[in-house]
Design an enzyme around this catalytic site. Structure first.
Site, PDB file in Angstrom:
ATOM      1  N   TYR A  20       0.937  -1.288  -0.077  1.00  0.00           N
ATOM      2  CA  TYR A  20       0.188  -0.072  -0.038  1.00  0.00           C
ATOM      3  C   TYR A  20       0.809   1.118   0.124  1.00  0.00           C
ATOM      4  O   TYR A  20       0.385   2.336  -0.147  1.00  0.00           O
ATOM      5  CB  TYR A  20      -0.941   0.006   1.359  1.00  0.00           C
ATOM      6  CG  TYR A  20      -1.830  -1.207   1.351  1.00  0.00           C
ATOM      7  CD1 TYR A  20      -2.927  -1.187   0.545  1.00  0.00           C
ATOM      8  CD2 TYR A  20      -1.503  -2.242   2.134  1.00  0.00           C
ATOM      9  CE1 TYR A  20      -3.737  -2.429   0.640  1.00  0.00           C
ATOM     10  CE2 TYR A  20      -2.318  -3.251   2.389  1.00  0.00           C
ATOM     11  CZ  TYR A  20      -3.478  -3.221   1.500  1.00  0.00           C
ATOM     12  OH  TYR A  20      -4.515  -4.303   1.812  1.00  0.00           O
ATOM     13  N   HIS A  25      -4.287   6.615  -1.140  1.00  0.00           N
ATOM     14  CA  HIS A  25      -4.821   6.389   0.253  1.00  0.00           C
ATOM     15  C   HIS A  25      -3.829   6.647   1.343  1.00  0.00           C
ATOM     16  O   HIS A  25      -4.221   6.930   2.375  1.00  0.00           O
ATOM     17  CB  HIS A  25      -5.584   5.014   0.426  1.00  0.00           C
ATOM     18  CG  HIS A  25      -6.899   5.193   0.957  1.00  0.00           C
ATOM     19  ND1 HIS A  25      -7.685   6.372   1.193  1.00  0.00           N
ATOM     20  CD2 HIS A  25      -8.034   4.068   1.470  1.00  0.00           C
ATOM     21  CE1 HIS A  25      -9.040   6.048   1.660  1.00  0.00           C
ATOM     22  NE2 HIS A  25      -8.978   4.832   1.874  1.00  0.00           N
ATOM     23  N   TYR A  66      -5.474  -0.424   9.748  1.00  0.00           N
ATOM     24  CA  TYR A  66      -5.954  -0.383   8.129  1.00  0.00           C
ATOM     25  C   TYR A  66      -7.019   0.880   8.310  1.00  0.00           C
ATOM     26  O   TYR A  66      -7.501   1.162   9.375  1.00  0.00           O
ATOM     27  CB  TYR A  66      -6.701  -1.596   7.731  1.00  0.00           C
ATOM     28  CG  TYR A  66      -5.622  -2.867   7.269  1.00  0.00           C
ATOM     29  CD1 TYR A  66      -5.021  -2.424   5.995  1.00  0.00           C
ATOM     30  CD2 TYR A  66      -5.272  -3.497   8.196  1.00  0.00           C
ATOM     31  CE1 TYR A  66      -4.018  -3.568   5.886  1.00  0.00           C
ATOM     32  CE2 TYR A  66      -4.257  -4.533   7.927  1.00  0.00           C
ATOM     33  CZ  TYR A  66      -3.584  -4.618   6.805  1.00  0.00           C
ATOM     34  OH  TYR A  66      -2.687  -5.508   6.321  1.00  0.00           O
ATOM     35  N   ASN A  68     -10.105   1.746   7.541  1.00  0.00           N
ATOM     36  CA  ASN A  68     -11.395   1.824   7.981  1.00  0.00           C
ATOM     37  C   ASN A  68     -11.323   1.460   9.529  1.00  0.00           C
ATOM     38  O   ASN A  68     -12.537   1.689   9.966  1.00  0.00           O
ATOM     39  CB  ASN A  68     -12.144   0.746   7.116  1.00  0.00           C
ATOM     40  CG  ASN A  68     -12.106   1.151   5.807  1.00  0.00           C
ATOM     41  OD1 ASN A  68     -11.760   2.154   5.189  1.00  0.00           O
ATOM     42  ND2 ASN A  68     -13.002   0.464   4.854  1.00  0.00           N
ATOM     43  N   ASP A  93      -5.795  11.717   3.073  1.00  0.00           N
ATOM     44  CA  ASP A  93      -6.275  12.070   1.911  1.00  0.00           C
ATOM     45  C   ASP A  93      -7.760  12.451   1.425  1.00  0.00           C
ATOM     46  O   ASP A  93      -8.476  12.261   2.357  1.00  0.00           O
ATOM     47  CB  ASP A  93      -5.847  10.759   0.812  1.00  0.00           C
ATOM     48  CG  ASP A  93      -7.165   9.558   1.340  1.00  0.00           C
ATOM     49  OD1 ASP A  93      -6.702   9.242   2.614  1.00  0.00           O
ATOM     50  OD2 ASP A  93      -7.764   9.295   0.546  1.00  0.00           O
ATOM     51  N   ASN A 114     -13.651   7.057   5.163  1.00  0.00           N
ATOM     52  CA  ASN A 114     -13.826   5.997   6.166  1.00  0.00           C
ATOM     53  C   ASN A 114     -12.968   5.913   7.228  1.00  0.00           C
ATOM     54  O   ASN A 114     -13.430   5.616   8.287  1.00  0.00           O
ATOM     55  CB  ASN A 114     -14.067   4.672   5.452  1.00  0.00           C
ATOM     56  CG  ASN A 114     -14.849   4.315   4.413  1.00  0.00           C
ATOM     57  OD1 ASN A 114     -16.056   4.754   4.914  1.00  0.00           O
ATOM     58  ND2 ASN A 114     -14.796   3.571   3.400  1.00  0.00           N
TER      59      ASN A 114
END
Length: 200
Positions: A20, A25, A66, A68, A93, A114
């Site tokens: 990632y 994100h 993570y 969320n 972001d 989120n």
């Protein structure tokens, strides 16, 4: 809980893991790491829910939960270090802003993000400052392709051209955050207004 009013906590939002690392994100992670590099902050230490480091009275945190579920990590840190919510700054972001566009807010809703939704739910409050960095199309008239979902878009990597384009906005974000760290939200806001006036 009595807050420690001298300690500030700066949080970059993103997803942990090399896969990632260059995602749109993860711009919150990128900005926070750049801030720590500029300030010569020690390496992050791995905790159960987050990576954390400190310099003087200030803490720097990357959630391991993570995006969320970011609120779980942040709630634990806020409680452990007794952080006043006006001393908590979230860097994240924003898909709705053009690439490289910065926006700051002293409080407010999640705007559909989120990570922020999770933080607001876990803290039962939206009274904390945030710095948003646009990761959408460079031109607002353009939008990301209808062939790709919003989820896939924010989890896509920046192109080399976009990475080069983001150098200046990332540097400006770091400068803004240092005004929050060493002074307060008002000083960061004043600097933000000054930056905007110079760009017009």
């Amino acid at each position: 809980m009595k807050s420690n009013r001298s300690v500030k906590l700066i949080v970059g939002l993103g997803n942990p893991g090399l896969e990632y690392e260059n995602n749109r994100h993860n711009i919150g992670f990128v900005i926070l790491k750049e801030l720590c590099k500029k300030m010569h902050v020690d390496n992050f230490k791995k905790k159960r829910k987050y990576f954390i480091t400190k310099k003087n009275d200030n803490l720097f945190l990357l959630p391991r939960t993570y995006m969320n579920l970011s609120g779980i990590a942040i709630r634990k840190a806020v409680k452990k270090y007794k952080i006043a919510l006006n001393n908590l700054l979230i860097v994240l972001d924003d898909i709705n802003l053009p690439l490289g566009k910065i926006r700051i807010r002293e409080n407010g809703s999640s705007g559909g993000h989120n990570g922020l939704k999770s933080i607001i739910a876990e803290l039962s409050s939206q009274e904390f400052p945030r710095v948003r960095m646009g990761v959408g199309a460079k031109n607002q008239q353009e939008s990301f392709s209808s062939d790709i979902s919003l989820r896939d878009f924010v989890l896509s990597d920046f192109t080399e051209e976009e990475i080069n384009f983001l150098e200046k906005p990332i540097s400006q974000s770091v400068e803004l955050i240092t005004h929050f760290l060493f002074q307060n939200y008002k000083k960061m806001s004043d600097m933000f207004s000054q930056m905007n006036s110079l760009s017009h």
